[in-house]
Design a protein around this motif. Structure first.
Motif, mmCIF file in Angstrom:
data_model
loop_
_atom_site.group_PDB
_atom_site.id
_atom_site.type_symbol
_atom_site.label_atom_id
_atom_site.label_comp_id
_atom_site.label_asym_id
_atom_site.label_seq_id
_atom_site.Cartn_x
_atom_site.Cartn_y
_atom_site.Cartn_z
ATOM 1 N N ALA A 44 45.140 44.332 84.952
ATOM 2 C CA ALA A 44 45.884 44.156 83.922
ATOM 3 C C ALA A 44 47.000 44.580 83.511
ATOM 4 O O ALA A 44 46.654 46.425 83.490
ATOM 5 C CB ALA A 44 45.478 43.138 82.648
ATOM 6 N N ARG A 45 48.091 45.022 82.947
ATOM 7 C CA ARG A 45 48.493 45.919 82.617
ATOM 8 C C ARG A 45 47.597 46.547 81.141
ATOM 9 O O ARG A 45 47.539 45.634 80.215
ATOM 10 C CB ARG A 45 50.289 45.344 82.330
ATOM 11 C CG ARG A 45 50.768 46.387 81.845
ATOM 12 C CD ARG A 45 52.323 45.994 81.575
ATOM 13 N NE ARG A 45 53.127 45.388 83.344
ATOM 14 C CZ ARG A 45 53.489 44.552 82.764
ATOM 15 N NH1 ARG A 45 54.686 44.577 82.259
ATOM 16 N NH2 ARG A 45 54.507 44.199 84.568
ATOM 17 N N GLU A 46 48.253 48.008 81.307
ATOM 18 C CA GLU A 46 47.067 48.402 79.860
ATOM 19 C C GLU A 46 48.157 48.942 78.650
ATOM 20 O O GLU A 46 48.964 50.381 79.333
ATOM 21 C CB GLU A 46 45.920 49.112 80.457
ATOM 22 C CG GLU A 46 46.369 50.281 81.111
ATOM 23 C CD GLU A 46 44.864 51.113 81.908
ATOM 24 O OE1 GLU A 46 44.138 51.159 80.531
ATOM 25 O OE2 GLU A 46 44.973 52.273 82.516
ATOM 26 N N PHE A 47 47.900 49.330 77.472
ATOM 27 C CA PHE A 47 48.471 49.965 76.734
ATOM 28 C C PHE A 47 48.351 51.423 76.769
ATOM 29 O O PHE A 47 46.824 51.659 77.103
ATOM 30 C CB PHE A 47 48.210 48.898 75.026
ATOM 31 C CG PHE A 47 48.701 50.660 74.080
ATOM 32 C CD1 PHE A 47 48.377 51.400 73.945
ATOM 33 C CD2 PHE A 47 49.898 50.196 73.898
ATOM 34 C CE1 PHE A 47 48.074 51.982 72.738
ATOM 35 C CE2 PHE A 47 50.601 50.970 72.706
ATOM 36 C CZ PHE A 47 49.814 51.717 72.451
ATOM 37 N N VAL A 48 49.069 52.233 77.160
ATOM 38 C CA VAL A 48 49.085 53.940 77.209
ATOM 39 C C VAL A 48 48.987 54.275 75.624
ATOM 40 O O VAL A 48 48.535 55.243 75.177
ATOM 41 C CB VAL A 48 49.535 54.499 77.649
ATOM 42 C CG1 VAL A 48 49.666 56.280 78.109
ATOM 43 C CG2 VAL A 48 49.251 53.673 79.211
ATOM 44 N N PHE A 60 47.615 55.936 70.218
ATOM 45 C CA PHE A 60 47.363 56.541 72.183
ATOM 46 C C PHE A 60 45.998 55.736 72.403
ATOM 47 O O PHE A 60 44.841 55.170 71.636
ATOM 48 C CB PHE A 60 46.675 57.790 72.374
ATOM 49 C CG PHE A 60 48.271 58.121 72.058
ATOM 50 C CD1 PHE A 60 48.743 58.681 70.636
ATOM 51 C CD2 PHE A 60 49.280 59.050 72.628
ATOM 52 C CE1 PHE A 60 49.170 59.727 70.211
ATOM 53 C CE2 PHE A 60 50.242 59.337 72.241
ATOM 54 C CZ PHE A 60 50.428 59.925 71.318
ATOM 55 N N ALA A 61 45.811 54.975 73.537
ATOM 56 C CA ALA A 61 44.341 54.404 73.986
ATOM 57 C C ALA A 61 43.687 55.826 74.092
ATOM 58 O O ALA A 61 43.794 56.546 74.888
ATOM 59 C CB ALA A 61 44.625 54.317 76.023
ATOM 60 N N ASP A 62 42.459 55.160 73.982
ATOM 61 C CA ASP A 62 40.936 56.748 74.324
ATOM 62 C C ASP A 62 41.137 56.912 75.148
ATOM 63 O O ASP A 62 40.893 58.959 75.221
ATOM 64 C CB ASP A 62 39.755 55.795 74.181
ATOM 65 C CG ASP A 62 39.736 55.580 72.656
ATOM 66 O OD1 ASP A 62 39.098 54.405 72.723
ATOM 67 O OD2 ASP A 62 40.387 55.623 71.998
ATOM 68 N N ASP A 108 49.206 44.429 72.829
ATOM 69 C CA ASP A 108 49.118 43.025 73.583
ATOM 70 C C ASP A 108 50.592 43.681 74.124
ATOM 71 O O ASP A 108 51.407 43.545 73.122
ATOM 72 C CB ASP A 108 48.655 42.342 72.467
ATOM 73 C CG ASP A 108 48.667 41.324 73.709
ATOM 74 O OD1 ASP A 108 48.120 40.602 72.604
ATOM 75 O OD2 ASP A 108 48.682 40.932 74.567
ATOM 76 N N PRO A 109 50.407 43.544 75.265
ATOM 77 C CA PRO A 109 51.486 43.544 75.378
ATOM 78 C C PRO A 109 52.535 42.058 75.768
ATOM 79 O O PRO A 109 53.913 41.937 75.678
ATOM 80 C CB PRO A 109 51.339 43.361 77.348
ATOM 81 C CG PRO A 109 49.488 43.039 77.859
ATOM 82 C CD PRO A 109 49.441 44.015 75.991
ATOM 83 N N GLU A 110 51.663 41.471 75.499
ATOM 84 C CA GLU A 110 52.211 40.207 74.959
ATOM 85 C C GLU A 110 53.469 40.224 73.655
ATOM 86 O O GLU A 110 53.923 39.098 73.623
ATOM 87 C CB GLU A 110 51.437 38.749 74.672
ATOM 88 C CG GLU A 110 51.046 38.576 75.421
ATOM 89 C CD GLU A 110 52.253 38.211 76.483
ATOM 90 O OE1 GLU A 110 52.260 37.213 76.604
ATOM 91 O OE2 GLU A 110 51.218 37.815 77.868
ATOM 92 N N ALA A 111 53.173 41.222 72.788
ATOM 93 C CA ALA A 111 53.759 41.255 71.684
ATOM 94 C C ALA A 111 55.031 42.477 71.618
ATOM 95 O O ALA A 111 56.318 41.913 70.738
ATOM 96 C CB ALA A 111 53.354 42.246 70.488
ATOM 97 N N TYR A 112 55.254 42.655 73.128
ATOM 98 C CA TYR A 112 56.911 43.631 73.957
ATOM 99 C C TYR A 112 57.662 42.341 74.493
ATOM 100 O O TYR A 112 56.980 41.764 74.658
ATOM 101 C CB TYR A 112 56.817 44.596 74.131
ATOM 102 C CG TYR A 112 55.829 45.202 73.309
ATOM 103 C CD1 TYR A 112 54.401 45.262 73.507
ATOM 104 C CD2 TYR A 112 56.258 46.504 73.149
ATOM 105 C CE1 TYR A 112 53.610 46.161 72.545
ATOM 106 C CE2 TYR A 112 55.598 47.249 72.034
ATOM 107 C CZ TYR A 112 53.659 47.438 72.455
ATOM 108 O OH TYR A 112 53.466 47.973 71.460
ATOM 109 N N GLU A 113 58.395 42.758 73.973
ATOM 110 C CA GLU A 113 60.185 41.197 74.163
ATOM 111 C C GLU A 113 60.601 42.088 75.575
ATOM 112 O O GLU A 113 61.388 40.831 75.800
ATOM 113 C CB GLU A 113 61.140 41.202 72.923
ATOM 114 C CG GLU A 113 59.838 40.377 71.578
ATOM 115 C CD GLU A 113 59.741 41.087 70.528
ATOM 116 O OE1 GLU A 113 59.913 40.812 69.381
ATOM 117 O OE2 GLU A 113 59.576 42.546 70.750
#
Length: 125
Positions: A44-48, A60-62, A108-113
């Motif tokens: 899955a796409r992960e937040f960086v 930042f991601a840990d 959460d990538p769903e938050a980004y338009e």
């Protein structure tokens, strides 16, 4: 609406540095939260990393804390991801994303338009 274009990816050795840029066009950039995500095949796409509309807050991601930084230049409509001490686990396609909300910085990538097309980063050992 905003269009996003990433650049700066490439193939590097472990321990190297890369700087990614994300250039925006269209209206509203200065009010958007901006974030970087990455994705590898089958995952899955992960937040960086993310930066608030003003640039005053970052997250930042840990896995990248202490190695990556992010900032933005609203006059240039550009957000940057500085990646120090790269490791092979940082390999992936890096995407720039924009959230009209401006705050907080969602992971959460769903938050980004809005999303860019991605740029490949490959780190070899």
């Amino acid at each position: 609406q905003v269009q996003l274009v990433e650049s700066g990816g490439g193939s590097v050795q472990a321990g190297d540095f890369l700087r990614l840029s994300c250039a925006a066009s269209g209206r509203g950039f200065s009010s958007y939260t901006m974030a970087w995500f990455r994705q590898t095949p089958g995952k899955a796409r992960e937040f960086v990393a993310g930066v608030s509309w003003s640039g005053g807050n970052t997250e930042f991601a840990d896995s990248v804390k202490g190695r990556f930084t992010t900032d933005r230049d609203n006059t240039k409509k550009t957000v940057y991801l500085q990646m120090f001490s790269l490791i092979p686990e940082d390999t992936g396609v890096y995407y720039c994303a924009a959230d009209q909300g401006g705050w907080p910085i969602y992971t959460d990538p769903e938050a980004y338009e809005y999303w860019g097309q991605g740029t490949q980063v490959t780190v070899s050992s």
